[in-house]
Write a protein that holds these residues in place. Structure first.
Motif, mmCIF file in Angstrom:
data_model
loop_
_atom_site.group_PDB
_atom_site.id
_atom_site.type_symbol
_atom_site.label_atom_id
_atom_site.label_comp_id
_atom_site.label_asym_id
_atom_site.label_seq_id
_atom_site.Cartn_x
_atom_site.Cartn_y
_atom_site.Cartn_z
ATOM 1 N N LEU A 60 4.266 7.189 -5.855
ATOM 2 C CA LEU A 60 2.995 6.622 -4.915
ATOM 3 C C LEU A 60 2.997 5.228 -4.915
ATOM 4 O O LEU A 60 3.303 4.512 -5.684
ATOM 5 C CB LEU A 60 1.556 7.113 -5.715
ATOM 6 C CG LEU A 60 1.170 8.520 -5.656
ATOM 7 C CD1 LEU A 60 -0.089 8.498 -6.450
ATOM 8 C CD2 LEU A 60 1.109 8.970 -4.405
ATOM 9 N N GLU A 61 2.690 4.562 -3.529
ATOM 10 C CA GLU A 61 2.874 3.219 -3.131
ATOM 11 C C GLU A 61 1.642 2.716 -2.996
ATOM 12 O O GLU A 61 0.743 3.444 -2.532
ATOM 13 C CB GLU A 61 3.586 3.091 -1.973
ATOM 14 C CG GLU A 61 5.253 3.400 -2.366
ATOM 15 C CD GLU A 61 6.161 3.574 -1.308
ATOM 16 O OE1 GLU A 61 7.331 3.202 -1.104
ATOM 17 O OE2 GLU A 61 5.679 3.359 -0.040
ATOM 18 N N GLU A 62 1.211 1.239 -3.239
ATOM 19 C CA GLU A 62 0.187 0.460 -2.838
ATOM 20 C C GLU A 62 0.539 -0.450 -1.723
ATOM 21 O O GLU A 62 1.553 -1.022 -1.856
ATOM 22 C CB GLU A 62 -0.389 -0.244 -4.327
ATOM 23 C CG GLU A 62 -1.403 -0.930 -3.858
ATOM 24 C CD GLU A 62 -2.080 -1.910 -4.870
ATOM 25 O OE1 GLU A 62 -2.803 -2.892 -4.550
ATOM 26 O OE2 GLU A 62 -1.550 -1.645 -5.977
ATOM 27 N N THR A 63 0.309 -0.121 -0.693
ATOM 28 C CA THR A 63 0.332 -1.009 0.629
ATOM 29 C C THR A 63 -0.480 -1.527 1.184
ATOM 30 O O THR A 63 -1.698 -1.499 1.154
ATOM 31 C CB THR A 63 1.344 0.138 1.436
ATOM 32 O OG1 THR A 63 0.109 1.139 1.898
ATOM 33 C CG2 THR A 63 2.324 0.867 0.804
ATOM 34 N N VAL A 283 -2.027 7.201 -14.370
ATOM 35 C CA VAL A 283 -1.270 5.914 -13.988
ATOM 36 C C VAL A 283 -1.873 5.395 -12.651
ATOM 37 O O VAL A 283 -1.864 4.132 -12.503
ATOM 38 C CB VAL A 283 0.316 6.267 -13.781
ATOM 39 C CG1 VAL A 283 1.051 4.928 -13.196
ATOM 40 C CG2 VAL A 283 0.988 6.675 -15.007
ATOM 41 N N ALA A 284 -1.848 6.085 -11.332
ATOM 42 C CA ALA A 284 -2.451 5.654 -10.136
ATOM 43 C C ALA A 284 -2.757 6.796 -9.394
ATOM 44 O O ALA A 284 -2.562 7.801 -9.843
ATOM 45 C CB ALA A 284 -1.247 4.673 -9.478
ATOM 46 N N ARG A 285 -3.537 6.473 -8.162
ATOM 47 C CA ARG A 285 -4.219 7.413 -7.624
ATOM 48 C C ARG A 285 -4.210 6.840 -6.066
ATOM 49 O O ARG A 285 -4.613 5.539 -5.892
ATOM 50 C CB ARG A 285 -5.546 8.061 -7.792
ATOM 51 C CG ARG A 285 -6.725 7.274 -7.844
ATOM 52 C CD ARG A 285 -7.880 7.873 -8.194
ATOM 53 N NE ARG A 285 -8.107 8.292 -9.550
ATOM 54 C CZ ARG A 285 -8.888 9.057 -10.011
ATOM 55 N NH1 ARG A 285 -9.767 9.623 -9.179
ATOM 56 N NH2 ARG A 285 -8.929 9.271 -11.113
ATOM 57 N N LYS A 286 -3.755 7.907 -5.277
ATOM 58 C CA LYS A 286 -3.913 7.442 -3.700
ATOM 59 C C LYS A 286 -3.816 8.486 -2.682
ATOM 60 O O LYS A 286 -3.034 9.401 -3.135
ATOM 61 C CB LYS A 286 -2.615 6.331 -3.228
ATOM 62 C CG LYS A 286 -2.904 5.965 -1.951
ATOM 63 C CD LYS A 286 -1.524 5.269 -1.659
ATOM 64 C CE LYS A 286 -1.832 4.398 -0.149
ATOM 65 N NZ LYS A 286 -0.477 3.949 0.212
ATOM 66 N N ALA A 287 -4.709 8.459 -1.828
ATOM 67 C CA ALA A 287 -4.757 9.623 -0.741
ATOM 68 C C ALA A 287 -4.705 10.932 -1.126
ATOM 69 O O ALA A 287 -3.933 11.859 -0.859
ATOM 70 C CB ALA A 287 -3.707 9.318 0.325
ATOM 71 N N GLY A 288 -5.485 11.348 -2.246
ATOM 72 C CA GLY A 288 -5.636 12.774 -2.463
ATOM 73 C C GLY A 288 -4.559 13.062 -3.759
ATOM 74 O O GLY A 288 -4.631 14.304 -4.251
#
Length: 316
Positions: A60-63, A283-288
């Motif tokens: 997963l990327e933080e952009t 660890v991280a979450r993004k876009a579902g």
């Protein structure tokens, strides 16, 4: 006679009591049967409505997205006389200093001029008037006015030129490409010296280093130096970009699969048709989707945790 009547009365009373007990037993049995049937039906409905997804390794990327102005060391070539320029070197070709790029023919056709490269670099037969504005020194002096300039690209090949007209430029490919990025994100995810990834139209341009940041009320400007010269954007001035701020690698599951049990974060997994609860670390979450630790790739995760509980046997 009276003893016989008393005995008959007692027998009738006992029969009524037995009938009442039988009725109660039948009623209890019926209620238990209904409850069992209800559990069976709801269990089957839960199985029918339950959704399962396989966990996988991934990233997963933080952009951040925005618009970038391309900043390069560019030397403009101007026409030595009125006429038309015919190139001998292809666009985006690398040339040495002094190489003949083409010839300028006067309108009368009686004279021609050799046009040579004043420096080594990449040849571009177009100019936009910003070559002396978008210079590398501006990367440390950011201002939103940089995005207010009008970009007017002029092609110099085979067009009628007047003496002094700009018709081509040489880009120094020995210097790294610079970018000034404007984003509407006013949060604080970046810091001076940070390394970020840069994408342009799903094309990975490589990594860049943050050398300056300017924050306004509704924008953030970021000055970047790429790790090297980027040919893919050498002939561009304004481009849409995506900056990869952080990358999180691990096991990816749908965020809706996460639940809590006794204050512990985890997911329900299927192990040989039996539902088990497995504790995980987010660890991280993004876009579902979420990256977690504590799971292995290939485990079947229940994405409808409200429909199950630990120990349930899910036979389809």
């Amino acid at each position: 006679m009276s003893e016989r009547l008393d005995r008959l009365a007692k027998q009738k009373k006992q029969k009524r009591l037995i009938l009442k007990l039988l009725f109660v037993l039948v009623l209890i049995s019926a209620m238990l049967a209904v409850a069992a049937a209800y559990r069976a039906v709801t269990g089957k409905l839960s199985v029918m409505r339950m959704e399962v997804e396989e966990s996988k390794e991934g990233v997963l990327e933080e952009t951040l997205t925005g618009t970038a102005m391309v900043v390069q060391e560019e030397t403009v070539l101007r026409s030595p006389a009125d006429g038309r320029f015919e190139n001998l070197v292809r666009e985006k070709e690398r040339v040495r200093r002094g190489a003949i790029l083409g010839r300028l023919y006067t309108e009368s056709g009686t004279e021609s001029y050799d046009v040579t490269a004043p420096i080594a670099g990449v040849v571009l037969y177009q100019t936009d008037g910003l070559e002396t504005v978008m210079v590398p020194s501006k990367l440390g002096d950011l201002h939103p006015q940089m995005f207010a300039y009008s970009i007017h690209v002029v092609r110099g090949v085979e067009n009628l030129l007047h003496k002094g007209d700009a018709f081509a430029k040489i880009v120094n490919n020995l210097k790294p490409t610079g970018l000034v990025v404007k984003t509407e994100d006013t949060a604080d995810p970046l810091a001076d010296g940070q390394e970020v990834g840069v994408r342009y139209k799903n094309l990975d341009l490589g990594t860049a280093r943050v050398i300056s940041i300017e924050r306004g009320n509704d924008y953030t400007l970021v000055g970047l130096i790429m790790s090297g010269f980027v040919m893919e954007v050498a002939d561009r001035r304004s481009i849409p970009v995506e900056l990869v701020i952080r990358r999180y690698e691990g096991i990816i599951v749908p965020t809706r699969a996460l639940t809590t049990k006794a204050g512990r974060l985890g997911v329900y997994c299927l192990r040989k048709e039996t539902v088990v609860f497995k504790e995980v670390q987010l660890v991280a979450r993004k876009a579902g989707h979420s990256v977690v630790r504590g799971l292995d790739a290939g485990e079947y995760v229940v994405t409808t945790p409200d429909l199950v509980k630990e120990g349930m046997v899910m036979r389809r």
